[in-house]
Design an enzyme around this catalytic site. Sequence first.
Site, PDB file in Angstrom:
ATOM      1  N   HIS A   1       0.837  -1.204   0.000  1.00 44.83           N
ATOM      2  CA  HIS A   1       0.000   0.000   0.000  1.00 44.83           C
ATOM      3  C   HIS A   1       0.875   1.259   0.000  1.00 44.83           C
ATOM      4  CE1 HIS A   1      -4.180  -1.238   0.246  1.00 44.83           C
ATOM      5  NE2 HIS A   1      -3.898  -2.125   1.187  1.00 44.83           N
TER       6      HIS A   1
ATOM      7  N   GLU B   1      -7.252 -11.819   3.414  1.00 43.67           N
ATOM      8  CA  GLU B   1      -8.181 -10.698   3.211  1.00 43.67           C
ATOM      9  C   GLU B   1      -8.799 -10.814   1.821  1.00 43.67           C
ATOM     10  OE1 GLU B   1      -5.874  -7.165   3.708  1.00 43.67           O
ATOM     11  OE2 GLU B   1      -5.458  -7.527   5.832  1.00 43.67           O
TER      12      GLU B   1
ATOM     13  N   ASP C   1      -7.539  -2.151  -2.008  1.00 41.69           N
ATOM     14  CA  ASP C   1      -8.596  -2.849  -1.270  1.00 41.69           C
ATOM     15  C   ASP C   1      -9.920  -2.467  -1.913  1.00 41.69           C
ATOM     16  OD1 ASP C   1      -6.614  -3.703   0.435  1.00 41.69           O
ATOM     17  OD2 ASP C   1      -7.092  -2.270   2.016  1.00 41.69           O
TER      18      ASP C   1
ATOM     19  N   HIS D   1      -8.198  -7.579  -0.541  1.00 46.86           N
ATOM     20  CA  HIS D   1      -6.865  -7.028  -0.817  1.00 46.86           C
ATOM     21  C   HIS D   1      -6.235  -7.689  -2.048  1.00 46.86           C
ATOM     22  CE1 HIS D   1      -2.901  -5.279   0.420  1.00 46.86           C
ATOM     23  NE2 HIS D   1      -2.474  -6.295  -0.305  1.00 46.86           N
TER      24      HIS D   1
END
EC number: 3.4.13.22
Length: 259
Positions: A167, A239, A174, A242
């Site tokens: 990120h 996740e 996301d 993600h």
Amino acid sequence: MLLKSKTSVLLLLPLFWSISCKQKEIHEQPLADEINLGSSSEIVIDDEEFEIVEVIGPLEQSLIDAGLVDVEDVIPGILVDLKYSTEDNFFGQDVYGELIRCYLQPVVADMLKNAYEKLKEDHPELTFLVYDGVRPLSVQQILWDSLDKPDSVKPLYVADPKVGGLHNFGVAVDLTLAFAETGEPLDMGTHYDYFGYPAYPDREAEMLREGIITKEQISNREILRKVMKHGGFTGIGSEWWHFNAYSLKDASARFELVK
């Protein structure tokens, strides 16, 4: 005296009547503005006088200066709801402030566009709803410091700002799927930033057997994974929301950390 007083009153009556009639004429007469509004004589307002100028805050300007792009400029029709610009996130705090737009490296935004076009081809009624993109190191430090866990455990939840995560390079995103007309997200089984097995793609079969998530929720996730893979992204095991455009090694070689 009495006669004089009556005479005065009689003399004043015509005057009052005249004033009353003229007031009535004034009230009954349409206003000039009302007449002109429906006529060919129109009032023209110069749009330039009412131009809305968007103020860009220091954080957003730093992203622009770093060469990143606004995904909504690259992909018309995409939706953005930066969760870290709200308190609706794992940390329960707004760390982006005035920033409400999602920024990514230009090449990553183009990859996301390819994924979006595949989504619209397969499911025209859907769109992407983006929750996070680039996350500057200054923000990463705030999250790291705010997490009430031992430093040895923190990397399970948030990247160490001393090292940096994807990120922080602007190469991770996301997101979820939503209905294009309403913006309502599809049911993915958990909300964003849920840390637990129900959010793990690696545990979906187990969670399905235990009745914690459903086939429909897994199917929705698979739609997302399929189109993101088409764009060149890879997911992670913990996740469902993600996706990475590069490995950490490749990102470090190609890009600078966004501070």
